[in-house]
Design an enzyme around this catalytic site. Structure first.
Site, PDB file in Angstrom:
ATOM      1  N   ARG A  43       0.799  -1.226   0.000  1.00  0.00           N
ATOM      2  CA  ARG A  43       0.000   0.000   0.000  1.00  0.00           C
ATOM      3  C   ARG A  43       0.836   1.283   0.000  1.00  0.00           C
ATOM      4  NH1 ARG A  43      -4.364  -0.859   4.579  1.00  0.00           N
ATOM      5  NH2 ARG A  43      -2.393  -1.279   5.582  1.00  0.00           N
ATOM      6  N   LYS A 147       5.581 -18.577   6.536  1.00  0.00           N
ATOM      7  CA  LYS A 147       5.018 -19.045   7.804  1.00  0.00           C
ATOM      8  C   LYS A 147       4.490 -17.853   8.583  1.00  0.00           C
ATOM      9  CE  LYS A 147       7.194 -19.446  11.639  1.00  0.00           C
ATOM     10  NZ  LYS A 147       8.027 -18.883  12.685  1.00  0.00           N
ATOM     11  N   HIS A 177      12.094 -21.988   6.411  1.00  0.00           N
ATOM     12  CA  HIS A 177      13.461 -21.612   6.028  1.00  0.00           C
ATOM     13  C   HIS A 177      14.506 -22.594   6.562  1.00  0.00           C
ATOM     14  CE1 HIS A 177      13.592 -19.644   9.979  1.00  0.00           C
ATOM     15  NE2 HIS A 177      14.901 -19.616   9.862  1.00  0.00           N
ATOM     16  N   GLU A 215      17.946 -20.401  21.371  1.00  0.00           N
ATOM     17  CA  GLU A 215      18.225 -19.023  20.945  1.00  0.00           C
ATOM     18  C   GLU A 215      18.589 -18.208  22.168  1.00  0.00           C
ATOM     19  OE1 GLU A 215      15.809 -17.526  17.406  1.00  0.00           O
ATOM     20  OE2 GLU A 215      14.371 -18.579  18.644  1.00  0.00           O
ATOM     21  N   HIS A 239       9.805 -25.843  12.230  1.00  0.00           N
ATOM     22  CA  HIS A 239      11.242 -26.124  12.140  1.00  0.00           C
ATOM     23  C   HIS A 239      11.642 -27.439  12.836  1.00  0.00           C
ATOM     24  CE1 HIS A 239      10.980 -22.119  10.765  1.00  0.00           C
ATOM     25  NE2 HIS A 239      11.138 -21.501  11.905  1.00  0.00           N
ATOM     26  N   LYS A 329      13.716 -19.549  23.929  1.00  0.00           N
ATOM     27  CA  LYS A 329      14.321 -18.212  23.807  1.00  0.00           C
ATOM     28  C   LYS A 329      15.075 -17.957  25.113  1.00  0.00           C
ATOM     29  CE  LYS A 329      11.880 -16.512  20.128  1.00  0.00           C
ATOM     30  NZ  LYS A 329      12.547 -16.474  18.825  1.00  0.00           N
TER      31      LYS A 329
HETATM   32  C1  BG6 Z   1      11.447 -18.036  13.004  1.00  0.00           C
HETATM   33  C2  BG6 Z   1      10.781 -17.755  14.320  1.00  0.00           C
HETATM   34  O1  BG6 Z   1      10.643 -18.848  12.200  1.00  0.00           O
HETATM   35  O2  BG6 Z   1      12.684 -18.685  13.227  1.00  0.00           O
HETATM   36  C3  BG6 Z   1      11.683 -16.939  15.212  1.00  0.00           C
HETATM   37  O3  BG6 Z   1       9.585 -17.047  14.103  1.00  0.00           O
HETATM   38  C4  BG6 Z   1      13.039 -17.588  15.349  1.00  0.00           C
HETATM   39  O4  BG6 Z   1      11.105 -16.750  16.499  1.00  0.00           O
HETATM   40  C5  BG6 Z   1      13.602 -17.945  13.982  1.00  0.00           C
HETATM   41  O5  BG6 Z   1      13.892 -16.679  16.012  1.00  0.00           O
HETATM   42  C6  BG6 Z   1      14.853 -18.767  14.118  1.00  0.00           C
HETATM   43  O6  BG6 Z   1      15.461 -18.898  12.868  1.00  0.00           O
HETATM   44  P1  BG6 Z   1      17.023 -19.165  12.758  1.00  0.00           P
HETATM   45  O7  BG6 Z   1      17.245 -19.368  11.310  1.00  0.00           O
HETATM   46  O8  BG6 Z   1      17.704 -17.949  13.304  1.00  0.00           O
HETATM   47  O9  BG6 Z   1      17.284 -20.359  13.588  1.00  0.00           O
END
Ligand code: BG6
Length: 484
Positions: A43, A147, A177, A215, A239, A329
């Protein structure tokens, strides 16, 4: 044939952080198909040049190691911007005319990338259908869906239905990914291009499998999204279950989309459903201290930022081998690793087995950030009688291959342009994975077991997770990777 890559939701973060830097990298490496155009649709009003300038700045930041002004100038010639609103049919008709113009009326394969907020997916797909943009007429039309794909089984099914009203399944590319990561693809190579692992990749030799995605970061500015999502939807449904599938699947006949995905789906199908009683004992959930003070997070939030799930795969290969999935996290460090923990030797003839450490081999697949593989094995310490010590065969991507490991999106975007869906989730795959996650979410919410544990940031989640593993005579592999 020429290609046109259309990004819906082009003014968003994903475009500047991942999509454009990855397309730029493909261009720099001469991997972008000839005569590719990139069109942004959202937009916000931008001229073509204003959008190119904005992207030059963000790409210089996000692809800083390889950014080159001269290459960018060439790449920028492929980029266009077309303002429009997803809820406006007229804007889609205009987009259609615009695409034909830049394609000079010639046939071009098109990739439509949904990078909008997920609540606009259905509308966008219906508008693509109504405006005729999805019609193939001799040139492929592909749809890429970011996603999250639904928020539970019901919404995922509904989204699949809407997609299938407009696109055939072969045209749909659901992004995860993790499948674009080199190390995840290398797990397929490790397992299926080497003959030595297959004979031991089963219940006879493997005690259990641990998959950890830790993470260090907290939820930061994503509190609004995260508080309605939580760790199971954000990391497990997609994932972690992808990593389970790649670790556990049988060898496909060919590296082709359906051959690979048929085998992956069989793994999900074999995962034993968990009853409420089992969920109480086979899952753990936690929230890091201070989470409720994050912006956008409810002051009484029950959202989990850490979880452990123990799954069993009911088939001949994996019967009796638990798969421990763990993610959180605010953990000790950033590491994604798959640990194949082998059984102990049936009889130890040496009188001094290594003190304290379990006497079994371990294969560690470091998915990131220290991409590599280590095999831990026993060796004899020289000149110390028959004293043993653990040591490693250590393969590191960074030592072995110079240059950096490419971004996951680079590979995935390349595959959408070349029409290879092997590394994308199929409709049945996402539905089956929601079928595994949904009952856990429901039990946690409805009967509040197991209890939400609070953990201090910077550790490996709640200490109860260590105790829980010890009760099963097993131990987490809590090691932060060494970056070479
Ligand atoms: C994403 C999540 O799909 O993947 C995030 O929404 C997460 O919360 C991320 O931090 C982690 O991806 P990667 O590639 O850094 O392990």
């Amino acid at each position: 044939m020429a290609s046109t890559f259309v990004i819906f939701g082009a003014s968003g973060d994903l475009t500047s952080r991942k999509l454009i830097p990855s397309l730029y990298e493909l261009f720099r490496k001469k991997k972008l198909p000839e005569k590719t155009c990139i069109v942004g649709f959202s937009r916000t009003e931008f001229s073509h040049d204003a959008w190119r300038d904005a992207l030059a700045e963000t790409t210089a930041k996000f692809a800083s190691e390889t950014f080159d002004r001269d290459i960018w100038q060439e790449f920028a010639k492929l980029i266009y911007y077309h303002p429009g609103d997803i809820s406006n049919a007229e804007d889609f008709r205009n987009l259609s005319t615009f695409l034909e113009e830049i394609e000079s009326g010639k046939q071009a394969a098109r990739v439509y990338y949904l990078s909008t907020a997920p609540r606009f997916y259905e509308q966008a797909v219906q508008a693509l259908g109504a405006s005729g943009l999805a019609r193939e007429q001799g040139a492929p039309r592909r749809l890429v869906v970011e996603k999250p794909f639904g928020t539970d089984l019901e919404t995922a099914k509904r989204l699949n239905e809407v997609l299938h009203q407009v696109f055939e399944e072969r045209q749909v590319y659901r992004i995860d990914h993790y499948l674009g990561k080199e190390t995840v693809q290398n797990l397929l190579v490790l397992r299926f291009a080497n003959a030595i692992f297959e004979p031991i990749w089963n219940r006879t030799y493997i005690d259990h499998v641990q998959i950890t995605v830790a993470e260090e970061v907290k939820v930061g500015r994503r509190g609004d999204y995260y508080d309605t999502s939580g760790i199971l939807r954000d990391m497990f449904q997609n994932h972690l279950l992808q990593l389970v599938m790649i670790t556990a699947m049988e060898a496909p006949l060919r590296f082709e989309a359906d051959a690979v995905r048929n085998e992956k789906v069989k793994v999900l199908d074999a995962i034993r459903p968990l009853s409420r009683e089992q969920i109480a004992h086979q899952t753990l959930r936690g929230q890091y201290e201070g989470y409720r003070d994050e912006p956008g997070v409810d002051a009484n939030s029950q959202t989990s930022t850490f979880a452990v799930v123990r799954l069993c795969v009911d088939n001949w290969r994996w019967q009796g081998v638990p798969f421990y999935l763990r993610s959180g996290k605010a953990m000790s460090c950033r590491t994604t690793q798959i640990v194949i923990q082998f059984r102990e030797p049936p009889h130890m003839m040496f009188r001094q087995p290594t003190c304290g450490t379990p006497g079994a081999n371990r294969l560690v697949i470091q998915v990131q950030p220290a991409e590599g593989i280590q095999l831990h094995f026993q060796t004899k310490v020289p000149d110390e009688g028959m004293q043993l010590r653990w040591t490693d065969l250590d393969f590191s991507y960074h030592r072995e291959f110079s240059g950096t490991v490419p971004q996951a999106y680079e590979r995935l975007l390349h595959d959408t342009l070349s029409g290879d869906a092997s590394l994308f989730a199929r409709a049945d795959e996402v539905e089956l994975s929601w079928g595994i996650i949904d009952p856990i979410l429901r039990t946690w919410r409805e009967i509040d077991v197991p209890k939400l544990l609070v953990y201090p940031p910077g550790e490996w989640g709640p200490s109860e997770s260590t105790t829980w593993m010890h009760q099963q005579q097993r131990e987490w592999f809590d090691a932060c990777p060494v970056l070479h």
